[in-house]
Design an enzyme around this catalytic site. Structure first.
Site, PDB file in Angstrom:
ATOM      1  N   ASP A  70     -15.958 -14.762 -14.462  1.00 15.66           N
ATOM      2  CA  ASP A  70     -14.831 -14.991 -13.645  1.00 15.66           C
ATOM      3  C   ASP A  70     -14.932 -16.449 -12.976  1.00 15.66           C
ATOM      4  OD1 ASP A  70     -15.713 -12.100 -13.723  1.00 15.66           O
ATOM      5  OD2 ASP A  70     -16.427 -12.110 -11.599  1.00 15.66           O
ATOM      6  N   GLU A 111     -14.124  -4.991  -7.782  1.00 12.61           N
ATOM      7  CA  GLU A 111     -14.846  -5.969  -7.894  1.00 12.61           C
ATOM      8  C   GLU A 111     -13.856  -7.165  -7.343  1.00 12.61           C
ATOM      9  OE1 GLU A 111     -17.673  -5.562 -11.443  1.00 12.61           O
ATOM     10  OE2 GLU A 111     -15.953  -6.227 -12.115  1.00 12.61           O
TER      11      GLU A 111
HETATM   12  C1  FRU Z   1     -16.651  -9.399 -12.621  1.00  4.88           C
HETATM   13  C2  FRU Z   1     -18.153  -9.198 -12.180  1.00  4.88           C
HETATM   14  C3  FRU Z   1     -18.483  -9.334 -10.498  1.00  4.88           C
HETATM   15  C4  FRU Z   1     -19.729 -10.135 -10.767  1.00  4.88           C
HETATM   16  C5  FRU Z   1     -19.940 -10.866 -11.992  1.00  4.88           C
HETATM   17  C6  FRU Z   1     -21.027 -10.900 -12.484  1.00  4.88           C
HETATM   18  O1  FRU Z   1     -16.273  -9.700 -13.649  1.00  4.88           O
HETATM   19  O2  FRU Z   1     -18.728  -7.996 -12.646  1.00  4.88           O
HETATM   20  O3  FRU Z   1     -17.972  -8.179  -9.953  1.00  4.88           O
HETATM   21  O4  FRU Z   1     -20.267 -11.022  -9.397  1.00  4.88           O
HETATM   22  O5  FRU Z   1     -18.783 -10.422 -12.808  1.00  4.88           O
HETATM   23  O6  FRU Z   1     -21.088 -12.071 -13.731  1.00  4.88           O
END
Ligand code: FRU
Length: 497
Positions: free
Chosen positions: A24, A206
């Site tokens: 992300d 998320e």
């Molecule tokens: C989304 C996610 C988030 C988390 C991160 C961990 O892709 O699963 O929810 O904070 O990636 O790398």
């Protein structure tokens, strides 16, 4: 960075880490002439692991300077996704000598808790910088928000709420969003929950975002809530849905019926996208970048040195439609500066396949295409653009009038065997706009295609891995004809040159 990447599949005008694993985009904030981009990063491997925040800055949203890792795992855990803000009024007291602090708000994920089967291993923490994001100090009072004992409790997106004069944290909590408020970024109180019974629920919620957008043709604004969901996307795996409604500093109310699901992007590869904080009022745009991959196969895509790229930066706006207000994504205007050699295609009737490769005289690997096609009434034509290489691999993106769907077909686009779901089907998306003229605006960058159909009303982002860069370009209309009203192709220059 001065050097041109040479690896196969390396994007030429998308941000990617020099090496190792990225997911992300995080903490996007504009400050003092720089667009900051942080990102979920694991510097020791090309697969996901203990998360850090990688860091890059740009002055123009196009070219990026890689900076050292900003946040490392600490006693509270790995550094998961989150946001960053400029604390202009020093509400946190972390500023010094009149300089406002940059404050990052992120999830601390402690895996020992996970192993022990506890439900409180995700908490929210903050860090601050007083030197334009170069050096970061973790706040000694972390975590600033403890878990109420819910497994998935993460990805804080914080913004200043002008009307109620407080910070609002939009947090993803398993199958809903929780809103928290704070006067100082250090103490948070729960305000309300949204979403248990609204929108798509095929996976965990998320990386949310909450922001205001202007309603076109009026003085009114609406609040948009973005929610990434994994799995459960419209074409499988990870995707981002959104809600349009109101927010009063406490409660979000959606304008849509609970059964309605709206998708920001119908492709498989635009996830966890959030918007930049603190874009100057004089600019006023809402700018987003997403992670151009999908948890279904992100860890096995065929790149060796690094994994993943971001989408191109996009501007988000609202549009009035007969079904209500809808979110429009457009490539940011800055991208026009990357336009190199161009070729205009004569208006013509398209019946079958028209090979444009010789006319264009440039390869399809780094290309922007803008086509306007008119369909006869009651047409069932299937039309679009095909890019291909000498190995017979091809990718098609277009519109099918019979099904009234845009589509992206990577089933024969090159390498697919690394995952059994990567190319299992043709991706489709409903047409939101109406009328006989279909617009296709597409960015091709070696290993990706981003379609902005009907001026961004329907968006599809997909990654692809041809064994050899695409060289040929065709326009086609099958099962019917179409009138090409205008067509222009550009070489898109590399941002790393
Ligand atoms: C989304 C996610 C988030 C988390 C991160 C961990 O892709 O699963 O929810 O904070 O990636 O790398």
């Amino acid at each position: 960075t001065g050097s041109q990447y040479t690896e196969q599949h390396r994007p030429s005008f998308h941000f990617s880490p020099e090496s190792k694993w990225m997911n992300d985009p995080n903490g996007m904030v504009y400050y003092d002439g720089e667009y900051h981009l942080f990102y979920q990063y694991y510097p020791d491997s090309t697969v996901w692991g203990p998360m850090h925040w990688g860091h890059a800055v740009s002055k123009n949203l196009l070219t990026w300077e890689h900076l050292p890792i900003a946040l490392f795992p600490d006693e509270n855990g790995w550094i998961f996704s989150g946001s960053a803000v400029v604390d202009w009024n020093n509400t946190s007291g972390l500023g010094k000598n009149g300089k406002p602090p940059l404050v990052a708000i992120f999830t601390s994920h402690s895996s020992p808790g996970e192993k022990a089967g506890r439900n409180d291993f995700q908490t929210q923490s903050i860090a601050y910088s007083l030197d334009n994001g170069r050096k970061w100090t973790k706040y000694p009072g972390n975590p600033v928000l403890k878990s109420p004992g819910i497994r998935d409790f993460r990805d804080p997106k914080v913004s200043w709420h002008e009307a109620s004069q407080q910070w609002i944290m939009t947090l993803a909590v398993q199958d809903h969003i929780s809103f928290y408020a704070s006067p100082d970024l250090k103490t948070w109180s729960h305000q309300s929950d949204f979403g248990k019974a609204s929108g798509a629920h095929g996976g965990v919620w998320e990386c949310p975002d909450l922001f205001q957008l202007q309603v076109p043709g009026s003085k009114e604004t609406k609040w948009v809530l973005l929610v990434s969901i994994n799995p459960g996307g419209p074409n499988g795996g990870s995707a981002t849905q959104y809600f349009v409604g109101s927010f009063d500093g406490k409660t979000f109310r959606s304008d849509n019926s609970p059964e309605t699901t709206l998708w920001m992007d119908y492709g498989r590869d635009n996830y966890a996208g959030v918007t930049w904080s603190d874009i100057p009022k004089a600019d006023g745009r809402r700018l987003l970048m997403g992670w151009m991959s999908n948890w279904q196969y992100a860890t096995v895509v065929p790149t060796e040195k690094w994994r993943s790229a971001t989408t191109i930066p996009r501007e988000l706006t609202l549009k009035n439609t007969s079904a209500g207000l809808r979110l429009i994504s457009s490539p940011v205007v800055e991208l026009e500066k990357l336009r190199g050699k161009s070729s205009k295609i004569d208006a013509q009737k398209v019946a079958g396949i028209v090979d444009l490769s010789a006319k264009l005289g440039f390869p399809a690997a780094q290309m922007e295409a803008i086509l306007e096609l008119e369909l006869p009434n009651d047409s069932s034509a299937d039309l679009g653009i095909e890019v291909s290489n000498s190995k017979g691999e091809r990718y098609r993106v277009g519109y099918n009038a019979a099904t009234k769907q845009f589509y992206s077909d990577r089933t024969q686009a090159g390498k697919t065997a690394f995952s059994n779901v990567f190319a299992e089907k043709i991706h489709v998306a409903p047409r939101l706009a109406s009328g006989n003229i279909v617009r296709l605006h597409i960015y091709f960058d070696r290993a990706s295609a981003e379609l902005f159909g009907d001026d961004g009303a329907t968006v599809m982002t997909d990654i692809l891995f041809p064994n050899e860069d695409y060289t040929q370009v065709k326009v086609y209309a099958e099962n019917g004809t179409a009138q090409l009203k205008s067509g222009v192709f550009y070489v898109v220059k590399s941002i790393w040159e």
